[in-house]
Design a protein around this motif. Sequence first.
Motif, PDB file in Angstrom:
ATOM      1  N   LEU A 119       0.972  -1.093   0.050  1.00  0.00           N
ATOM      2  CA  LEU A 119       0.051  -0.036   0.087  1.00  0.00           C
ATOM      3  C   LEU A 119       0.741   1.231  -0.237  1.00  0.00           C
ATOM      4  CD1 LEU A 119      -0.087   1.191   3.063  1.00  0.00           C
ATOM      5  CD2 LEU A 119      -1.468  -0.553   3.440  1.00  0.00           C
ATOM      6  N   GLN A 120       2.076   1.226   0.221  1.00  0.00           N
ATOM      7  CA  GLN A 120       2.940   2.350   0.606  1.00  0.00           C
ATOM      8  C   GLN A 120       2.985   3.177  -0.708  1.00  0.00           C
ATOM      9  OE1 GLN A 120       6.592   1.291   2.021  1.00  0.00           O
ATOM     10  NE2 GLN A 120       6.977  -0.501   0.608  1.00  0.00           N
ATOM     11  N   GLN A 121       2.837   2.573  -1.891  1.00  0.00           N
ATOM     12  CA  GLN A 121       3.150   3.570  -3.143  1.00  0.00           C
ATOM     13  C   GLN A 121       1.588   3.671  -3.781  1.00  0.00           C
ATOM     14  OE1 GLN A 121       4.759   1.048  -6.370  1.00  0.00           O
ATOM     15  NE2 GLN A 121       4.114  -0.820  -5.323  1.00  0.00           N
ATOM     16  N   TYR A 122       0.727   3.686  -2.924  1.00  0.00           N
ATOM     17  CA  TYR A 122      -0.743   3.935  -3.593  1.00  0.00           C
ATOM     18  C   TYR A 122      -1.508   4.623  -2.618  1.00  0.00           C
ATOM     19  CZ  TYR A 122       0.438  -0.290  -6.527  1.00  0.00           C
ATOM     20  OH  TYR A 122       1.155  -1.263  -7.296  1.00  0.00           O
ATOM     21  N   LEU A 123      -0.997   5.040  -1.380  1.00  0.00           N
ATOM     22  CA  LEU A 123      -1.408   6.132  -0.399  1.00  0.00           C
ATOM     23  C   LEU A 123      -0.659   7.032  -0.104  1.00  0.00           C
ATOM     24  CD1 LEU A 123      -3.393   3.245   1.851  1.00  0.00           C
ATOM     25  CD2 LEU A 123      -4.304   4.823   0.054  1.00  0.00           C
ATOM     26  N   PRO A 124      -1.108   8.184   0.415  1.00  0.00           N
ATOM     27  CA  PRO A 124      -0.206   9.179   0.895  1.00  0.00           C
ATOM     28  C   PRO A 124       0.367   8.735   2.054  1.00  0.00           C
ATOM     29  CG  PRO A 124      -2.740   9.938   0.484  1.00  0.00           C
ATOM     30  CD  PRO A 124      -2.463   8.507   0.265  1.00  0.00           C
ATOM     31  N   ASP A 125       1.486   9.464   2.393  1.00  0.00           N
ATOM     32  CA  ASP A 125       2.338   8.923   3.568  1.00  0.00           C
ATOM     33  C   ASP A 125       1.608   9.057   4.932  1.00  0.00           C
ATOM     34  OD1 ASP A 125       4.454   8.122   1.840  1.00  0.00           O
ATOM     35  OD2 ASP A 125       5.403  10.249   2.139  1.00  0.00           O
ATOM     36  N   GLU A 126       0.754  10.108   4.992  1.00  0.00           N
ATOM     37  CA  GLU A 126       0.178  10.164   6.488  1.00  0.00           C
ATOM     38  C   GLU A 126      -0.960   9.234   6.519  1.00  0.00           C
ATOM     39  OE1 GLU A 126      -1.883  13.223   3.268  1.00  0.00           O
ATOM     40  OE2 GLU A 126       0.226  12.656   3.801  1.00  0.00           O
ATOM     41  N   VAL A 127      -1.287   8.714   5.463  1.00  0.00           N
ATOM     42  CA  VAL A 127      -2.337   7.376   5.548  1.00  0.00           C
ATOM     43  C   VAL A 127      -1.462   5.889   5.970  1.00  0.00           C
ATOM     44  CG1 VAL A 127      -4.409   5.980   4.762  1.00  0.00           C
ATOM     45  CG2 VAL A 127      -4.179   8.645   4.500  1.00  0.00           C
ATOM     46  N   ALA A 128      -0.480   5.915   4.932  1.00  0.00           N
ATOM     47  CA  ALA A 128       0.223   4.557   4.762  1.00  0.00           C
ATOM     48  C   ALA A 128       0.903   4.341   6.139  1.00  0.00           C
ATOM     49  CB  ALA A 128       0.889   4.597   3.575  1.00  0.00           C
ATOM     50  N   LYS A 129       1.541   5.432   6.511  1.00  0.00           N
ATOM     51  CA  LYS A 129       2.530   5.120   7.630  1.00  0.00           C
ATOM     52  C   LYS A 129       1.767   4.457   8.935  1.00  0.00           C
ATOM     53  CE  LYS A 129       6.199   7.400  10.552  1.00  0.00           C
ATOM     54  NZ  LYS A 129       6.866   8.712  10.624  1.00  0.00           N
ATOM     55  N   PRO A 130       0.860   5.243   9.399  1.00  0.00           N
ATOM     56  CA  PRO A 130       0.117   4.650  10.514  1.00  0.00           C
ATOM     57  C   PRO A 130      -0.383   3.239  10.361  1.00  0.00           C
ATOM     58  CG  PRO A 130      -0.995   6.664   9.877  1.00  0.00           C
ATOM     59  CD  PRO A 130       0.044   6.365   8.942  1.00  0.00           C
ATOM     60  N   ILE A 131      -0.920   3.042   9.137  1.00  0.00           N
ATOM     61  CA  ILE A 131      -1.336   1.605   8.628  1.00  0.00           C
ATOM     62  C   ILE A 131      -0.061   0.471   8.744  1.00  0.00           C
ATOM     63  CG2 ILE A 131      -2.360  -0.039   7.109  1.00  0.00           C
ATOM     64  CD1 ILE A 131      -4.128   2.547   6.022  1.00  0.00           C
ATOM     65  N   ILE A 132       0.978   0.980   8.255  1.00  0.00           N
ATOM     66  CA  ILE A 132       2.402   0.216   8.354  1.00  0.00           C
ATOM     67  C   ILE A 132       2.753  -0.059   9.566  1.00  0.00           C
ATOM     68  CG2 ILE A 132       4.471  -0.019   7.732  1.00  0.00           C
ATOM     69  CD1 ILE A 132       3.897   1.580   5.185  1.00  0.00           C
ATOM     70  N   GLU A 133       2.667   0.972  10.687  1.00  0.00           N
ATOM     71  CA  GLU A 133       3.015   0.704  11.947  1.00  0.00           C
ATOM     72  C   GLU A 133       2.191  -0.025  12.629  1.00  0.00           C
ATOM     73  OE1 GLU A 133       3.150   4.505  13.714  1.00  0.00           O
ATOM     74  OE2 GLU A 133       5.122   5.205  13.071  1.00  0.00           O
ATOM     75  N   LEU A 134       0.981  -0.054  12.091  1.00  0.00           N
ATOM     76  CA  LEU A 134      -0.018  -0.914  12.935  1.00  0.00           C
ATOM     77  C   LEU A 134       0.237  -2.553  12.210  1.00  0.00           C
ATOM     78  CD1 LEU A 134      -2.939  -1.730  14.446  1.00  0.00           C
ATOM     79  CD2 LEU A 134      -4.031  -1.375  12.093  1.00  0.00           C
ATOM     80  N   CYS A 135       0.562  -2.871  11.092  1.00  0.00           N
ATOM     81  CA  CYS A 135       1.080  -4.030  10.637  1.00  0.00           C
ATOM     82  C   CYS A 135       2.315  -4.588  11.478  1.00  0.00           C
ATOM     83  CB  CYS A 135       1.408  -4.091   9.438  1.00  0.00           C
ATOM     84  SG  CYS A 135      -0.167  -3.895   8.320  1.00  0.00           S
ATOM     85  N   SER A 136       3.330  -3.673  11.819  1.00  0.00           N
ATOM     86  CA  SER A 136       4.184  -3.886  12.601  1.00  0.00           C
ATOM     87  C   SER A 136       3.971  -4.259  14.002  1.00  0.00           C
ATOM     88  CB  SER A 136       5.292  -2.507  12.627  1.00  0.00           C
ATOM     89  OG  SER A 136       6.460  -2.810  13.168  1.00  0.00           O
ATOM     90  N   PHE A 137       2.956  -3.508  14.539  1.00  0.00           N
ATOM     91  CA  PHE A 137       2.680  -3.809  15.978  1.00  0.00           C
ATOM     92  C   PHE A 137       2.058  -5.307  15.952  1.00  0.00           C
ATOM     93  CE2 PHE A 137      -1.244  -4.233  18.923  1.00  0.00           C
ATOM     94  CZ  PHE A 137      -0.634  -3.760  20.018  1.00  0.00           C
ATOM     95  N   PHE A 138       1.144  -5.633  15.150  1.00  0.00           N
ATOM     96  CA  PHE A 138       0.823  -7.272  15.358  1.00  0.00           C
ATOM     97  C   PHE A 138       1.857  -8.057  14.963  1.00  0.00           C
ATOM     98  CE2 PHE A 138      -3.399  -5.442  14.517  1.00  0.00           C
ATOM     99  CZ  PHE A 138      -4.366  -5.980  15.365  1.00  0.00           C
TER     100      PHE A 138
END
Length: 631
Positions: A574-593
């Motif tokens: 998703l990181q290349q298809y969404l703005p950074d302010e949206v992609a970064k929190p979701i990526i951090e959530l994935c890292s949390f899981f």
Amino acid sequence: MSDMIALLNDLSYIPPNNEQNEPTQGDIGETSNEPTQAKRNKFEELYASANEELYPGCDYVTRLDFMAKFTYFKVKGQLTDSMFNEMLEFFQHVFPTTKGYKLPPSYYAIKKTFKMIGLGYESIHAYVNDCFLFRGDNNKDVHCPVCKTSRWKDSSTPRKKVPKKVLRYFSIIPRLQRLYKSSHTAKEMTWHATGKCTEPGKMQHPVDGRAWKNFDTKYPNFAKEPRNVRLGLAADGFNPFGNLSQAYSMWPVILTTYNLPPWLCMKESSFMLTLLIPGPKSPGKDIDVYLRPLIDDLKVLWALKGVETIDVATGQKFNMRAMVLWTINDFPARSSLSGWSGQGYKACPTCNEDTPSVRVLGKTAYVGHRRFLKKPHKWRRSLEFNGEIEDGDPPRKFDRDQIQAQLARLPTRVKGKHPSYGGVKIKRNVLVELNWTKRSIFYELEYWSFLTLKHNLDIMHIEKNVLEAILNTLLMNDKSKDTAKARQDLKKLGIRSGLWLGQTKNGKCSKPQAAYSFSPENRKKFCQFIKGVKLPDGFGSNFKHKVTDNDTNITGLKSHDCHIMMQRLLPYGLQQYLPDEVAKPIIELCSFFKQICSATLMEDDMLKAQIKWSIFCAISSSYILLLSLTL
């Protein structure tokens, strides 16, 4: 053949210098009032069958091995008892017993043989409305004392009567004793005391957690005997027929032993099925009725005397005690076991009466996640979340006395699901104390109210729900959380004006494109990325078959597929298809899981992850649950 003989040798083991002692409960098969000598004779007969050739000259399987393997084929092939007996009868004609063949006559005979090993279970008749069990002093009753329904499907039949519902209970006492009577597991049962990790702040087993340590402090007499057993309990419903069009919910209750090392305690062979609760509907909050046999055994195992058990590792007898450390469930099952409803304005069992919630169009939304942020945090002063400034403190921690006081105010509820009898509606108690619906049967255990962590939420269920909510919203499919009602909620609260519903020149409703969803072009590219993923054999499903033919949607993801998608694929896709302010929190959530699913955890890392989770919850609440991260 050698495995069967080893199993029987373990079951028949008697410690040195104790030859005159009678076998303890569970030594030979199941508990029985049968004289010891008669039980010994039956066991010797069973032991002989483990060495007995199926036919003269057969060195492939013994008679006992044949019964075990053939029964396995029955279960795997889902054969009926009558078909199984016909096959045995056919074998009797093909291999005449006059020539030395030792075939069992029927499936009933095989079950009686296995029962001597301790593989049997207790059938307990139950009322169809989940309000009563026919056991103990009530074993001969034929009608429910509340709704007066009959125990039998056809009470007028002259033949053997068939009960409407049957609970299967696999007694845990002989099974726990067998763990110490087996040379394969007896030494491993003290791993938590002898082989655990000693590195400070490192967690790889429940013994490293705060709940275990707090219990040891509260009950030192239990803790000083390392052979006492700590158990975890899991329960959930499933459809045994594998046909989703047929509504049926059967509930297994499974125990796992935390005395074992981490590579064994969560292994499938270490799980103990204790209860098989019949359907066709979920027992719900009446599950306590079916837990009664298990709770009675747990009380015996908790008593100071415990249960006398033989430890083959030391060759001595000891009094074994056991306790349930916690339960592991998804959120609906947690509600049934704990007695705290997971619905309504106070649905959070941790926040209790401090649960923050608001009513939006058609549902209840749980907001207020900014309470967990530090007081000077800039997001507390922002009006973009719910139109208000957040000055509240984190929810209180309710101690044992406060919870007990809440439970004491609950009325005695009528058990069972019986809406009416004889045209008169049976009065059911209404909810009068927060979200409590009952006092859980687990509170009958002396130690339960003192446990630090009573109920765990299954991470696989949470991960699947979160991934589906995010993925469906990103793809904007039929299950998206970004609905017209959600957009209307934003306008009602006066926030995020750029996402409000508009109107075209033709008078039709228009929904502005949100930054947190893919454009039609990017949605197709993301699906093609998932479609092209190749995983090692056995690692996961073939994601090529999960993408629709037009490359616009992803469907049919199982729990393990969601696990792989959340932790491996989504952060890169998703990181290349969404703005950074949206992609970064979701990526951090994935890292949390990914972090909390690791085999080894560091306490400092978990404290940092907790802060990140609070921030992400605050972000998600700004969209009024568009991502459906409610709890």
